[in-house]
Design a protein around this motif. Structure first.
Motif, PDB file in Angstrom:
ATOM      1  N   GLY A 351       0.792  -1.222   0.000  1.00 50.03           N
ATOM      2  CA  GLY A 351       0.000   0.000   0.000  1.00 50.03           C
ATOM      3  C   GLY A 351       0.820   1.266   0.000  1.00 50.03           C
ATOM      4  N   LEU A 352       2.041   1.198  -0.546  1.00 51.08           N
ATOM      5  CA  LEU A 352       2.949   2.350  -0.509  1.00 51.08           C
ATOM      6  C   LEU A 352       3.300   2.863  -1.901  1.00 51.08           C
ATOM      7  CD1 LEU A 352       5.416   1.010   2.232  1.00 51.08           C
ATOM      8  CD2 LEU A 352       3.604   2.720   2.542  1.00 51.08           C
ATOM      9  N   SER A 353       2.468   2.551  -2.884  1.00 53.24           N
ATOM     10  CA  SER A 353       2.776   2.954  -4.263  1.00 53.24           C
ATOM     11  C   SER A 353       2.895   4.464  -4.411  1.00 53.24           C
ATOM     12  CB  SER A 353       1.701   2.429  -5.220  1.00 53.24           C
ATOM     13  OG  SER A 353       1.750   1.035  -5.303  1.00 53.24           O
ATOM     14  N   SER A 354       1.959   5.190  -3.829  1.00 56.43           N
ATOM     15  CA  SER A 354       1.980   6.656  -3.957  1.00 56.43           C
ATOM     16  C   SER A 354       3.243   7.239  -3.347  1.00 56.43           C
ATOM     17  CB  SER A 354       0.742   7.258  -3.283  1.00 56.43           C
ATOM     18  OG  SER A 354      -0.437   6.807  -3.917  1.00 56.43           O
ATOM     19  N   LEU A 355       3.625   6.730  -2.171  1.00 58.20           N
ATOM     20  CA  LEU A 355       4.855   7.200  -1.526  1.00 58.20           C
ATOM     21  C   LEU A 355       6.068   6.883  -2.385  1.00 58.20           C
ATOM     22  CD1 LEU A 355       6.397   8.356   0.912  1.00 58.20           C
ATOM     23  CD2 LEU A 355       6.380   6.033   1.894  1.00 58.20           C
ATOM     24  N   ALA A 356       6.121   5.677  -2.940  1.00 59.41           N
ATOM     25  CA  ALA A 356       7.258   5.273  -3.769  1.00 59.41           C
ATOM     26  C   ALA A 356       7.379   6.152  -5.001  1.00 59.41           C
ATOM     27  CB  ALA A 356       7.109   3.812  -4.176  1.00 59.41           C
ATOM     28  N   VAL A 357       6.254   6.469  -5.629  1.00 63.27           N
ATOM     29  CA  VAL A 357       6.285   7.311  -6.828  1.00 63.27           C
ATOM     30  C   VAL A 357       6.746   8.717  -6.481  1.00 63.27           C
ATOM     31  CG1 VAL A 357       4.863   8.376  -8.619  1.00 63.27           C
ATOM     32  CG2 VAL A 357       4.567   5.955  -8.068  1.00 63.27           C
ATOM     33  N   ARG A 358       6.263   9.255  -5.372  1.00 64.81           N
ATOM     34  CA  ARG A 358       6.700  10.604  -4.969  1.00 64.81           C
ATOM     35  C   ARG A 358       8.201  10.625  -4.705  1.00 64.81           C
ATOM     36  NH1 ARG A 358       1.650  10.754  -2.129  1.00 64.81           N
ATOM     37  NH2 ARG A 358       2.642  10.028  -0.215  1.00 64.81           N
ATOM     38  N   ILE A 359       8.698   9.602  -4.020  1.00 65.85           N
ATOM     39  CA  ILE A 359      10.136   9.538  -3.755  1.00 65.85           C
ATOM     40  C   ILE A 359      10.906   9.394  -5.064  1.00 65.85           C
ATOM     41  CG2 ILE A 359      11.963   8.153  -2.694  1.00 65.85           C
ATOM     42  CD1 ILE A 359       9.989   7.459  -0.468  1.00 65.85           C
ATOM     43  N   GLY A 360      10.411   8.523  -5.957  1.00 66.02           N
ATOM     44  CA  GLY A 360      11.079   8.315  -7.239  1.00 66.02           C
ATOM     45  C   GLY A 360      11.155   9.574  -8.070  1.00 66.02           C
ATOM     46  N   LYS A 361      10.062  10.309  -8.119  1.00 58.51           N
ATOM     47  CA  LYS A 361      10.065  11.554  -8.900  1.00 58.51           C
ATOM     48  C   LYS A 361      10.966  12.607  -8.269  1.00 58.51           C
ATOM     49  CE  LYS A 361       5.501  10.994 -11.032  1.00 58.51           C
ATOM     50  NZ  LYS A 361       4.167  11.578 -11.245  1.00 58.51           N
ATOM     51  N   LEU A 362      11.040  12.617  -6.951  1.00 53.11           N
ATOM     52  CA  LEU A 362      11.927  13.557  -6.279  1.00 53.11           C
ATOM     53  C   LEU A 362      13.386  13.235  -6.568  1.00 53.11           C
ATOM     54  CD1 LEU A 362      12.220  15.935  -4.294  1.00 53.11           C
ATOM     55  CD2 LEU A 362      12.219  14.246  -2.431  1.00 53.11           C
ATOM     56  N   LEU A 363      13.681  11.940  -6.716  1.00 49.82           N
ATOM     57  CA  LEU A 363      15.062  11.528  -6.964  1.00 49.82           C
ATOM     58  C   LEU A 363      15.568  11.972  -8.333  1.00 49.82           C
ATOM     59  CD1 LEU A 363      15.107   7.915  -5.490  1.00 49.82           C
ATOM     60  CD2 LEU A 363      16.244   9.945  -4.572  1.00 49.82           C
ATOM     61  N   ILE A 364      14.676  12.236  -9.272  1.00 47.40           N
ATOM     62  CA  ILE A 364      15.116  12.628 -10.618  1.00 47.40           C
ATOM     63  C   ILE A 364      15.836  13.968 -10.600  1.00 47.40           C
ATOM     64  CG2 ILE A 364      14.345  13.204 -12.950  1.00 47.40           C
ATOM     65  CD1 ILE A 364      12.096  11.136 -12.550  1.00 47.40           C
ATOM     66  N   PRO A 365      15.198  15.067 -10.130  1.00 50.07           N
ATOM     67  CA  PRO A 365      15.953  16.330 -10.093  1.00 50.07           C
ATOM     68  C   PRO A 365      17.106  16.297  -9.099  1.00 50.07           C
ATOM     69  CG  PRO A 365      13.818  16.573  -9.007  1.00 50.07           C
ATOM     70  CD  PRO A 365      13.795  15.258  -9.695  1.00 50.07           C
ATOM     71  N   LEU A 366      16.895  15.624  -7.952  1.00 53.12           N
ATOM     72  CA  LEU A 366      17.982  15.540  -6.975  1.00 53.12           C
ATOM     73  C   LEU A 366      19.169  14.781  -7.550  1.00 53.12           C
ATOM     74  CD1 LEU A 366      16.100  14.839  -3.609  1.00 53.12           C
ATOM     75  CD2 LEU A 366      17.083  16.993  -4.429  1.00 53.12           C
ATOM     76  N   GLY A 367      18.887  13.719  -8.318  1.00 55.24           N
ATOM     77  CA  GLY A 367      19.971  12.957  -8.930  1.00 55.24           C
ATOM     78  C   GLY A 367      20.747  13.771  -9.939  1.00 55.24           C
ATOM     79  N   LEU A 368      20.050  14.559 -10.757  1.00 50.63           N
ATOM     80  CA  LEU A 368      20.732  15.398 -11.735  1.00 50.63           C
ATOM     81  C   LEU A 368      21.595  16.453 -11.057  1.00 50.63           C
ATOM     82  CD1 LEU A 368      17.836  15.894 -14.321  1.00 50.63           C
ATOM     83  CD2 LEU A 368      19.851  14.431 -14.560  1.00 50.63           C
TER      84      LEU A 368
END
Length: 702
Positions: A351-368
């Protein structure tokens, strides 16, 4: 080398027989698939059987005609047994068309896939062109073709299994040689070298194009989105064309005449994101044959994960297990895809899909941002070889492993772990049972020799700004992909997220001495980026009210973005470089006809070495451009060549050490060393001399 009509017929019959067996097996295994996927999967299965069965029989019978007959008998027995079982169990077996006769016409983009396959099939024979007893290569194949030919001819001529490097005798061939052994089989059966080299590539190219289309169509669940993604991937090209505008007509025309100055491969301006067809599928046979297996496996995995075909986990695992000695990088990339999709599944089950997606999307700009900062603070030495980068990778990997473990524990509490075990667990078990023997027999041996795995920052970005490098190399597709990932819903993000895992690993760790070769991982990540880009772009185009009006800008944009690739392919079509002249051909024919199969010949270290590439014989030490990038220790042999050529009388012990049977003296050797020709004339026995090349026997019985 020229083969015979009977030999060519036997070779073509052999490959067709395996293809037929693969189609029959596919008809039993994939009964729920439509005819197109079933034919593709059957063709790939036939190719894999033709690569692996002669290898397995080779352990007992050597890589011989007897071993190939045994392999054909085995596949025939397996096929007949499977068909008999299917008939007795009442299982439907058919390759017949279930769709209406005009159904194929509804998939209009398949005509583009077919057209691109035809283009590739035109380029392959031109990349190995044989005319007037001279062999020519294209631009892309000038460097790699001789290495692959040495694997093909030595395996067929010497028959030793497991095979050794003919370029470094006594060293086990740990390169994924099954991408070449399929041609060795045809050559062994009597086909010409050109037919043996080209025919499997033609088949493999079609498998890659149709396998890529099938995977993209299934993942995106849309013909139009898959069409864009397919174009973005196979006709990839960034902003390199801008360097060829202005400066007069000559600046643009050099695309077609200069050496490696194309819009997708222009090292002077650090354009390194090469076109997939021209610089991956044509010269790099391991990548080509790896993708023939990878793309259908991704299709099966997509069907298993997102279409709930549980049996397909087993099939995907078996196909994955066959990959390491066909293309190790594809095996590694598939492992990262599986890891990403398994993680997404566990987040969903908890039941953590929404949290995982938010973290994943945050990692994109942070990773760059993090990559840009790392580029600024890392020293040039740390960028090239850094234990800190390895430490960072293992830290993140450990964090992922702990997260995965916690998710599994929570899934166990929620009684949702059992489906994971009987799906992903089956895939993992099947893959490891087949892959581990290969990895321990071949891959880990070479990795343990040193220099194969190390921390390395940012692929080949060099001194370019990190963001600018990928923008100019990948172009607008990179921007569309990032926007697509950030705009994706939960379901779509879960499908595209493997690109993030692959990119992270490939930007911090290298798995071979050549920095450039990490693109074999990055391109698999790019495949998922193309999906995200196509998805986002069509969502924008669908804002146009009229459906017909949506296609015009899509086609126009695709044509513009594909222009650099089209020009590169045009250059590849026009390129012709002499790689083996009449003198080299005459010598190689003599060696092939007259010398023992296991003879060791001393030559210089030129990459286009006719003794190794065309005759399949061992040479003392091959070209560093091959041996160094395979992580092999060849340095002592390289140093010993000079005294053996320049002072042979004082170094006879070296001739014994390397078990040299023949010595070649030509203009190449004279340019590389101060050859003491008079000593060789007086003390060794000349067995061949065409005025430009002389071959001396070391012992009287030679």
């Amino acid at each position: 080398m020229y083969g015979s009509f009977a030999g060519g017929l036997a070779a073509v019959s052999f490959i067709c027989f395996f293809q037929l067996c693969g189609l029959c097996l596919s008809a039993v295994i994939f009964t729920r698939e439509s005819p197109g996927p079933r034919v593709l999967l059957g063709s790939v299965l036939g190719s894999v059987c033709m690569q692996w069965l002669p290898a397995l029989t080779g352990f007992a019978l050597g890589f011989t005609r007897a071993g190939h007959i045994a392999a054909a008998v085995i596949v025939a027995l397996i096929t007949c047994g499977t068909l008999i079982w299917a008939k007795k169990s009442g299982r439907a077996v058919t390759l017949g068309v279930k769709e209406a006769p005009g159904a194929f016409l509804r998939h209009k983009f398949l005509f583009f896939v077919l057209a691109l396959s035809v283009v590739y099939c035109i380029l392959v024979p031109r990349s190995f062109y044989w005319q007037d007893n001279i062999i020519y290569s294209s631009q892309a194949t000038y460097g790699d073709m001789s290495m692959h030919l040495s694997f093909i001819t030595s395996l067929a001529r010497q028959g030793t299994f497991p095979p050794n490097y003919s370029l470094l005798p006594g060293t086990r061939l740990s390169y994924p040689f099954l991408s070449d052994s399929i041609s060795s089989s045809l050559y062994l059966l009597g086909a010409s070298l050109r037919l043996s080299y080209c025919l499997p590539m033609l088949l493999a190219g079609c498998q890659v194009f149709f396998g890529g289309w099938l995977f993209l169509r299934t993942l995106l669940n849309s013909d139009k989105k898959a069409g864009l993604a397919f174009t973005f991937f196979f006709l990839n090209g960034g902003l390199g064309l801008m360097y060829f505008f202005g400066g007069g007509e000559g600046n643009f025309s050099r695309i077609f005449y200069a050496y490696y100055e194309t819009p997708t491969n222009y090292t002077a301006e650090n354009i390194r994101w090469v076109n997939v067809i021209a610089d991956m599928m044509l010269p790099q046979r391991a990548t080509l044959f790896g993708w023939t297996l990878l793309f259908p496996t991704l299709y099966l995995l997509t069907r298993a994960v997102f279409h709930h075909r549980r049996r397909y986990y087993l099939y995907a695992g078996l196909m994955a297990g066959a990959m390491p000695m066909i293309h190790t990088h594809s095996f590694l990339a598939l492992g990262l895809v599986c890891g990403a999709w398994l993680t997404a599944r566990l987040f969903r089950d908890n039941g953590l899909s929404s949290l995982a997606v938010r973290i994943g999307k945050l990692l994109i700009p942070l990773g760059l941002i993090a990559m840009a900062i790392m580029q600024a603070i890392l020293s040039p030495e740390d960028r090239n070889n850094s234990d800190r980068l390895l430490g960072l990778f293992f830290s993140v990997f450990s964090l992922w492993a702990v997260t995965l473990l916690l998710l599994m524990i929570n899934s166990l509490r929620r009684r949702k772990l059992k489906p994971i075990i009987f799906t992903w667990g089956v895939l993992l078990l099947a893959a490891l049972l087949l892959a581990l023997p290969q990895l321990f027999t071949w891959t880990f041996r070479q990795v343990s020799s040193g220099g194969m795995v190390r921390g390395h920052f940012g692929w080949v970005i060099g001194d370019d700004n990190y963001l600018w490098f990928y923008l100019k190399n990948i172009g607008l597709v990179w921007v569309f992909a990032l926007l697509g990932l950030l705009a994706a819903d939960k379901r779509s993000f879960a499908r595209y997220c493997p690109c993030m895992a692959i990119w992270f690993v490939a930007e911090l760790v290298e798995f071979q001495p050549n920095d450039y070769d990490n693109n074999k991982l990055l391109y698999v990540g790019f495949l998922f980026l193309c999906c995200a880009a196509a998805d986002w772009l069509w969502c924008v185009l669908e804002l146009i009210p009229q459906r017909a009006a949506q296609y015009a800008p899509a086609v126009l944009l695709a044509v513009i973005l594909a222009a650099p690739a089209a020009l590169t392919l045009g250059r590849e079509f026009m390129a012709r470089y002499e790689i083996y002249g009449t003198g080299a051909m005459g010598l190689s024919l003599f060696i092939d006809d007259q010398l023992p199969k296991d003879a060791v010949i001393m030559t210089d270290q030129r990459h286009n070495n006719e003794a190794a590439a065309l005759s399949g014989r061992n040479i003392v030490c091959g070209s560093p451009i091959y041996l160094y990038y395979h992580g092999l220790n060849y340095y002592q042999r390289e140093q010993d060549l000079r005294p053996m050529y320049e002072a042979p009388g004082e170094n006879l012990s070296l001739f014994e050490k390397y078990e040299i049977d023949y010595v070649l003296i030509s203009d190449f050797e004279r340019n590389s060393y101060k050859v003491d020709t008079a000593w060789f004339e007086e003390n060794f026995f000349k067995v061949f001399d065409d005025g430009g090349r002389a071959l001396y026997g070391v012992r009287a019985e030679s």
